[in-house]
Design a protein around this motif. Structure first.
Motif, PDB file in Angstrom:
ATOM      1  N   HIS A   1       0.860  -1.190   0.000  1.00  0.00           N
ATOM      2  CA  HIS A   1       0.000   0.000   0.000  1.00  0.00           C
ATOM      3  C   HIS A   1       0.887   1.228   0.000  1.00  0.00           C
ATOM      4  N   TYR A   2       0.523   2.214  -0.812  1.00  0.00           N
ATOM      5  CA  TYR A   2       1.147   3.528  -0.718  1.00  0.00           C
ATOM      6  C   TYR A   2       0.048   4.455  -0.191  1.00  0.00           C
ATOM      7  N   ASP A   3       0.100   4.808   1.052  1.00  0.00           N
ATOM      8  CA  ASP A   3      -0.997   5.548   1.689  1.00  0.00           C
ATOM      9  C   ASP A   3      -2.315   4.823   1.387  1.00  0.00           C
TER      10      ASP A   3
ATOM     11  N   GLU B   1      -3.793   0.878  -2.994  1.00  0.00           N
ATOM     12  CA  GLU B   1      -3.461  -0.538  -2.808  1.00  0.00           C
ATOM     13  C   GLU B   1      -2.822  -1.030  -4.099  1.00  0.00           C
ATOM     14  N   ALA B   2      -1.513  -0.842  -4.214  1.00  0.00           N
ATOM     15  CA  ALA B   2      -0.808  -1.157  -5.470  1.00  0.00           C
ATOM     16  C   ALA B   2      -0.784  -2.660  -5.736  1.00  0.00           C
ATOM     17  N   VAL B   3      -0.530  -3.450  -4.694  1.00  0.00           N
ATOM     18  CA  VAL B   3      -0.519  -4.917  -4.813  1.00  0.00           C
ATOM     19  C   VAL B   3      -1.347  -5.455  -3.647  1.00  0.00           C
TER      20      VAL B   3
ATOM     21  N   GLY C   1       0.192  -7.118 -17.820  1.00  0.00           N
ATOM     22  CA  GLY C   1      -0.906  -6.287 -17.313  1.00  0.00           C
ATOM     23  C   GLY C   1      -0.774  -4.868 -17.810  1.00  0.00           C
ATOM     24  N   PRO C   2      -1.853  -4.110 -17.718  1.00  0.00           N
ATOM     25  CA  PRO C   2      -1.804  -2.724 -18.189  1.00  0.00           C
ATOM     26  C   PRO C   2      -0.994  -1.855 -17.226  1.00  0.00           C
ATOM     27  N   ASN C   3      -0.705  -0.643 -17.626  1.00  0.00           N
ATOM     28  CA  ASN C   3       0.006   0.284 -16.747  1.00  0.00           C
ATOM     29  C   ASN C   3      -0.806   0.491 -15.479  1.00  0.00           C
ATOM     30  N   GLY C   4      -0.099   0.508 -14.366  1.00  0.00           N
ATOM     31  CA  GLY C   4      -0.762   0.747 -13.088  1.00  0.00           C
ATOM     32  C   GLY C   4      -1.309  -0.516 -12.437  1.00  0.00           C
ATOM     33  N   ALA C   5      -1.102  -1.683 -13.087  1.00  0.00           N
ATOM     34  CA  ALA C   5      -1.656  -2.935 -12.553  1.00  0.00           C
ATOM     35  C   ALA C   5      -0.950  -3.385 -11.280  1.00  0.00           C
ATOM     36  N   GLY C   6       0.302  -2.951 -11.110  1.00  0.00           N
ATOM     37  CA  GLY C   6       1.079  -3.364  -9.936  1.00  0.00           C
ATOM     38  C   GLY C   6       2.288  -4.216 -10.281  1.00  0.00           C
ATOM     39  N   LYS C   7       2.632  -4.288 -11.571  1.00  0.00           N
ATOM     40  CA  LYS C   7       3.756  -5.127 -11.998  1.00  0.00           C
ATOM     41  C   LYS C   7       5.090  -4.596 -11.455  1.00  0.00           C
ATOM     42  N   SER C   8       5.313  -3.304 -11.650  1.00  0.00           N
ATOM     43  CA  SER C   8       6.594  -2.720 -11.212  1.00  0.00           C
ATOM     44  C   SER C   8       6.735  -2.813  -9.703  1.00  0.00           C
ATOM     45  N   THR C   9       5.649  -2.572  -8.998  1.00  0.00           N
ATOM     46  CA  THR C   9       5.706  -2.658  -7.535  1.00  0.00           C
ATOM     47  C   THR C   9       6.063  -4.078  -7.120  1.00  0.00           C
ATOM     48  N   THR C  10       5.481  -5.061  -7.796  1.00  0.00           N
ATOM     49  CA  THR C  10       5.782  -6.459  -7.459  1.00  0.00           C
ATOM     50  C   THR C  10       7.246  -6.773  -7.722  1.00  0.00           C
TER      51      THR C  10
ATOM     52  N   ARG D   1       4.294   7.609 -21.507  1.00  0.00           N
ATOM     53  CA  ARG D   1       5.067   6.759 -20.607  1.00  0.00           C
ATOM     54  C   ARG D   1       4.456   6.766 -19.221  1.00  0.00           C
ATOM     55  N   PRO D   2       4.330   5.592 -18.622  1.00  0.00           N
ATOM     56  CA  PRO D   2       3.700   5.507 -17.327  1.00  0.00           C
ATOM     57  C   PRO D   2       4.590   5.988 -16.196  1.00  0.00           C
ATOM     58  N   ALA D   3       3.932   6.493 -15.143  1.00  0.00           N
ATOM     59  CA  ALA D   3       4.679   6.959 -13.982  1.00  0.00           C
ATOM     60  C   ALA D   3       5.435   5.811 -13.324  1.00  0.00           C
ATOM     61  N   GLY D   4       4.810   4.625 -13.276  1.00  0.00           N
ATOM     62  CA  GLY D   4       5.413   3.490 -12.584  1.00  0.00           C
ATOM     63  C   GLY D   4       6.750   3.098 -13.180  1.00  0.00           C
ATOM     64  N   ASP D   5       6.858   3.129 -14.512  1.00  0.00           N
ATOM     65  CA  ASP D   5       8.112   2.769 -15.150  1.00  0.00           C
ATOM     66  C   ASP D   5       9.215   3.706 -14.714  1.00  0.00           C
ATOM     67  N   ALA D   6       8.866   4.999 -14.672  1.00  0.00           N
ATOM     68  CA  ALA D   6       9.867   5.997 -14.319  1.00  0.00           C
ATOM     69  C   ALA D   6      10.391   5.730 -12.906  1.00  0.00           C
ATOM     70  N   ARG D   7       9.448   5.309 -12.017  1.00  0.00           N
ATOM     71  CA  ARG D   7       9.871   5.042 -10.647  1.00  0.00           C
ATOM     72  C   ARG D   7      10.847   3.884 -10.585  1.00  0.00           C
ATOM     73  N   LEU D   8      10.544   2.802 -11.321  1.00  0.00           N
ATOM     74  CA  LEU D   8      11.410   1.634 -11.255  1.00  0.00           C
ATOM     75  C   LEU D   8      12.759   1.938 -11.898  1.00  0.00           C
TER      76      LEU D   8
END
Ligand SMILES: Nc1ncnc2c1ncn2[C@@H]1O[C@H](COP(=O)(O)OP(=O)(O)OP(=O)(O)O)[C@@H](O)[C@H]1O
Length: 329
Positions: free
Chosen positions: A17-19, A22-24, A41-50, A316-323
């Motif tokens: 969870h980020y605040d 519920e990412a995963v 999965g699509p962007n934001g699905a929780g792949k990068s977090t996993t 480009r998705p935000a999640g990719d940039a984070r990883l």
């Protein structure tokens, strides 16, 4: 699973969870040693977090994840010794040659000069870059850079290689070549590969795929089994005499077909087997036959009600940039 039952990757109730996001949301899966396992999965699905939890870059909120039996939270350094990670964006030094990049990395791992040199030669051979080892990586194509990244991720002989969208941004031919290298790699290095992707075509190459959406795994199986679970192959026959075709289908195969504008359509479990049978006796007034197999997108539609393609936000998705940012640390 290997004979003593240890999975290469074992995940139970993994949650992040980020605040209030519920990412995963409590996912479970096992990856057997030697498998090529895809996270689709699509962007934001929780792949990068996993993947970042599995690589010890992000701490889970709850649940456990183990790499060859080592817990990602309490045995982080053992996990890091067991894994290689290839991020989406290049982190290689463009002012060094391919070989120098790997030598630098080998020294970070504390490898002796001899050991490093031997391993570097083997890996550059494996990814087809030995001939270009002395060129500055600035002169490499996108595909060559990705291959060098893969070689670098393998330098310390990890047991599991994590790849975040390994072929994103590469042209179809180069993507195919990367896949060939990954296949060879699996043979040569006896390694487990875990990759994220939002390309359905790419997921087809995996031994098994977990499809993720909104933080949960909504389906997990081989690509063939996932597609078979969606439905049968759809056959479309173009004809100038639909009556004869429909009657023949009923009489010979017990199939009740639909007709619209001289196009006869029906479903069969295995179209590749059925079509030769259709032509076996000859004599049917058929102009053309078209077969459509269920796709991984159909699997996604069945489970979520919308298409994986529609789920892709532009840009480009935000999640990719984070990883990617985590990878540079
Ligand atoms: N550090 C963070 N802070 C807040 N929310 C985050 C953070 N990281 C991820 N999220 C959110 O968690 C959810 C899952 O993101 P994640 O990046 O894991 O998905 P993804 O499937 O990898 O997609 P992408 O390809 O876009 O990275 C998204 O809603 C995202 O906005």
């Amino acid at each position: 699973m290997n004979p003593n039952g240890t999975a290469a990757i074992s995940v139970r109730g993994l949650t992040k969870h980020y605040d209030d996001v519920e990412a995963v949301r409590g996912i479970d899966f096992d990856v057997a040693p030697g498998e090529v396992f895809g996270f689709l999965g699509p962007n934001g699905a929780g792949k990068s977090t996993t993947i970042s939890m599995l690589c010890t870059l992000t701490a889970p909120t709850a649940g456990t994840a183990r790499i060859h039996g080592c817990d990602v939270v309490t045995q982080g350094s053992a996990v890091r010794r067991n894994i290689g990670v290839v991020f989406q964006d290049s982190t290689i030094d463009r002012y060094l040659t391919g070989e120098q990049n790997l030598r630098f990395q080998a020294s970070l791992y504390g490898m002796s000069k001899q050991e490093g040199a031997r391993r570097i030669k083997d890996l550059l051979d494996l990814v087809g870059l030995w001939e270009r080892r002395s060129s500055l990586t600035d002169t490499y194509s996108g595909g060559m850079k990705r291959r060098l990244e893969i070689a670098r991720g393998l330098l310390h002989s990890p047991r599991v290689l994590f790849l975040d969208e390994p072929t994103v941004g590469l042209d179809p031919q180069t993507r195919k070549a990367i896949w060939n290298y990954l296949r060879e790699l699996r043979e040569a290095e006896d390694i487990t590969v875990f990759m994220t992707t939002h390309y359905m075509e790419e997921a087809e190459h995996c031994d098994r795929i977990a499809i993720m959406d909104h933080g949960v795994v909504i389906a997990l199986d081989t690509p063939a089994a996932l597609k078979a679970g969606v439905g049968e192959d759809r056959i479309r026959i173009h004809t100038g005499d639909s009556e004869t075709v429909v009657a023949a289908l009923r009489k010979r195969f017990g199939i009740e077909a639909e007709v619209h504008d001289d196009v006869v359509t029906f479903s069969v479990p295995d179209g590749e087997v059925f079509i030769p049978q259709l032509f076996a006796d000859g004599g049917l007034p058929i102009d053309s036959v078209h077969m459509a197999r269920p796709s991984l997108d159909d699997v996604f539609i069945k489970r979520t009600g919308f298409s994986l393609r529609d789920a892709e936000p532009p840009g480009r998705p935000a999640g990719d940039a984070r990883l990617r940012a985590m990878g540079r640390r």
